[in-house]
Scaffold this motif. Structure first.
Motif, PDB file in Angstrom:
ATOM      1  N   GLN A 260      28.776 104.689   8.570  1.00  0.00           N
ATOM      2  CA  GLN A 260      29.294 103.462   7.962  1.00  0.00           C
ATOM      3  C   GLN A 260      28.283 102.331   8.113  1.00  0.00           C
ATOM      4  OE1 GLN A 260      33.065 102.861   9.909  1.00  0.00           O
ATOM      5  NE2 GLN A 260      34.181 104.192   8.468  1.00  0.00           N
ATOM      6  N   THR A 261      27.678 102.261   9.278  1.00  0.00           N
ATOM      7  CA  THR A 261      26.658 101.237   9.517  1.00  0.00           C
ATOM      8  C   THR A 261      25.472 101.455   8.589  1.00  0.00           C
ATOM      9  OG1 THR A 261      27.335 101.044  11.835  1.00  0.00           O
ATOM     10  CG2 THR A 261      25.148 100.225  11.263  1.00  0.00           C
ATOM     11  N   ILE A 262      25.060 102.723   8.472  1.00  0.00           N
ATOM     12  CA  ILE A 262      23.938 103.046   7.576  1.00  0.00           C
ATOM     13  C   ILE A 262      24.308 102.684   6.131  1.00  0.00           C
ATOM     14  CG2 ILE A 262      22.639 104.962   6.557  1.00  0.00           C
ATOM     15  CD1 ILE A 262      22.665 106.245   9.380  1.00  0.00           C
ATOM     16  N   HIS A 263      25.502 103.013   5.727  1.00  0.00           N
ATOM     17  CA  HIS A 263      25.962 102.713   4.373  1.00  0.00           C
ATOM     18  C   HIS A 263      25.977 101.196   4.157  1.00  0.00           C
ATOM     19  CE1 HIS A 263      27.968 103.296   0.580  1.00  0.00           C
ATOM     20  NE2 HIS A 263      28.900 102.426   0.934  1.00  0.00           N
ATOM     21  N   GLY A 264      26.489 100.455   5.120  1.00  0.00           N
ATOM     22  CA  GLY A 264      26.512  98.988   5.028  1.00  0.00           C
ATOM     23  C   GLY A 264      25.099  98.418   4.930  1.00  0.00           C
ATOM     24  N   LEU A 265      24.197  98.972   5.723  1.00  0.00           N
ATOM     25  CA  LEU A 265      22.805  98.511   5.679  1.00  0.00           C
ATOM     26  C   LEU A 265      22.156  98.852   4.334  1.00  0.00           C
ATOM     27  CD1 LEU A 265      21.643  99.381   9.307  1.00  0.00           C
ATOM     28  CD2 LEU A 265      22.047  97.106   8.354  1.00  0.00           C
ATOM     29  N   GLN A 266      22.478 100.020   3.796  1.00  0.00           N
ATOM     30  CA  GLN A 266      21.938 100.407   2.490  1.00  0.00           C
ATOM     31  C   GLN A 266      22.429  99.446   1.398  1.00  0.00           C
ATOM     32  OE1 GLN A 266      23.253 104.497   2.385  1.00  0.00           O
ATOM     33  NE2 GLN A 266      21.239 105.278   3.041  1.00  0.00           N
TER      34      GLN A 266
ATOM     35  N   ALA B  61      20.141  97.067  -0.914  1.00  0.00           N
ATOM     36  CA  ALA B  61      20.255  97.045  -2.377  1.00  0.00           C
ATOM     37  C   ALA B  61      20.428  95.600  -2.876  1.00  0.00           C
ATOM     38  CB  ALA B  61      21.419  97.907  -2.834  1.00  0.00           C
ATOM     39  N   LYS B  62      21.259  94.809  -2.169  1.00  0.00           N
ATOM     40  CA  LYS B  62      21.453  93.403  -2.545  1.00  0.00           C
ATOM     41  C   LYS B  62      20.148  92.621  -2.407  1.00  0.00           C
ATOM     42  CE  LYS B  62      26.335  93.155  -1.229  1.00  0.00           C
ATOM     43  NZ  LYS B  62      27.290  92.614  -0.251  1.00  0.00           N
ATOM     44  N   LYS B  63      19.433  92.859  -1.313  1.00  0.00           N
ATOM     45  CA  LYS B  63      18.152  92.167  -1.076  1.00  0.00           C
ATOM     46  C   LYS B  63      17.144  92.547  -2.150  1.00  0.00           C
ATOM     47  CE  LYS B  63      19.141  90.316   3.024  1.00  0.00           C
ATOM     48  NZ  LYS B  63      19.358  88.927   3.217  1.00  0.00           N
ATOM     49  N   GLU B  64      17.137  93.829  -2.534  1.00  0.00           N
ATOM     50  CA  GLU B  64      16.212  94.269  -3.578  1.00  0.00           C
ATOM     51  C   GLU B  64      16.544  93.593  -4.907  1.00  0.00           C
ATOM     52  OE1 GLU B  64      16.585  98.519  -3.420  1.00  0.00           O
ATOM     53  OE2 GLU B  64      14.967  98.713  -1.949  1.00  0.00           O
ATOM     54  N   ALA B  65      17.832  93.494  -5.202  1.00  0.00           N
ATOM     55  CA  ALA B  65      18.249  92.829  -6.441  1.00  0.00           C
ATOM     56  C   ALA B  65      17.843  91.356  -6.411  1.00  0.00           C
ATOM     57  CB  ALA B  65      19.754  92.972  -6.650  1.00  0.00           C
ATOM     58  N   THR B  66      18.056  90.726  -5.275  1.00  0.00           N
ATOM     59  CA  THR B  66      17.664  89.326  -5.111  1.00  0.00           C
ATOM     60  C   THR B  66      16.156  89.174  -5.263  1.00  0.00           C
ATOM     61  OG1 THR B  66      19.549  88.897  -3.663  1.00  0.00           O
ATOM     62  CG2 THR B  66      17.728  87.342  -3.559  1.00  0.00           C
ATOM     63  N   SER B  67      15.411  90.084  -4.659  1.00  0.00           N
ATOM     64  CA  SER B  67      13.948  90.056  -4.752  1.00  0.00           C
ATOM     65  C   SER B  67      13.493  90.218  -6.199  1.00  0.00           C
ATOM     66  CB  SER B  67      13.330  91.154  -3.895  1.00  0.00           C
ATOM     67  OG  SER B  67      13.553  90.883  -2.530  1.00  0.00           O
ATOM     68  N   ALA B  68      14.147  91.132  -6.915  1.00  0.00           N
ATOM     69  CA  ALA B  68      13.795  91.351  -8.327  1.00  0.00           C
ATOM     70  C   ALA B  68      14.064  90.070  -9.129  1.00  0.00           C
ATOM     71  CB  ALA B  68      14.588  92.515  -8.902  1.00  0.00           C
ATOM     72  N   GLY B  69      15.190  89.444  -8.868  1.00  0.00           N
ATOM     73  CA  GLY B  69      15.517  88.190  -9.554  1.00  0.00           C
ATOM     74  C   GLY B  69      14.505  87.102  -9.242  1.00  0.00           C
TER      75      GLY B  69
END
Length: 104
Positions: free
Chosen positions: A12-18, A22-30
């Motif tokens: 669950q922790t790994i899933h939450g971190l993933q 993903a959110k950080k990557e989307a933010t970075s792309a933006g």
């Protein structure tokens, strides 16, 4: 069981971190898109400044021309007034000449 529960929590922790990744990557792309856009805008800035300067110069020239037109219109009115006055003087002189001819 304890190991199983611990693994579940870790998953669950790994899933939450993933998800966070993903959110950080989307933010970075933006943010990268914004940087590209701002970079393009910055490249256009000198051109836009040049266009603004040209428009301001045209505006100054337009104002100068409007002022000159107003001056010429005033001069035309003055000349028209002088012409009318000269016409009146000519008519008066003509009447005086006619009267002098009749008096002879």
């Amino acid at each position: 069981k304890q190991l199983s529960g611990s693994m579940r929590e870790m998953r669950q922790t790994i899933h939450g971190l993933q998800e966070e990744v993903a959110k950080k990557e989307a933010t970075s792309a933006g943010l990268r898109e914004q940087i590209v856009s701002l970079t393009a805008s910055a490249a256009e800035a000198p051109l836009l400044r040049g266009q603004v300067a040209e428009l301001e110069q045209h505006k100054r020239e337009e104002e100068a021309l409007k002022k000159r037109v107003a001056e010429l219109e005033a001069e035309v009115r003055k000349m028209e007034s002088e012409r009318v006055a000269a016409q009146g003087v000519r008519e008066v002189v003509q009447l005086e000449c006619d009267s002098a001819v009749e008096a002879r």
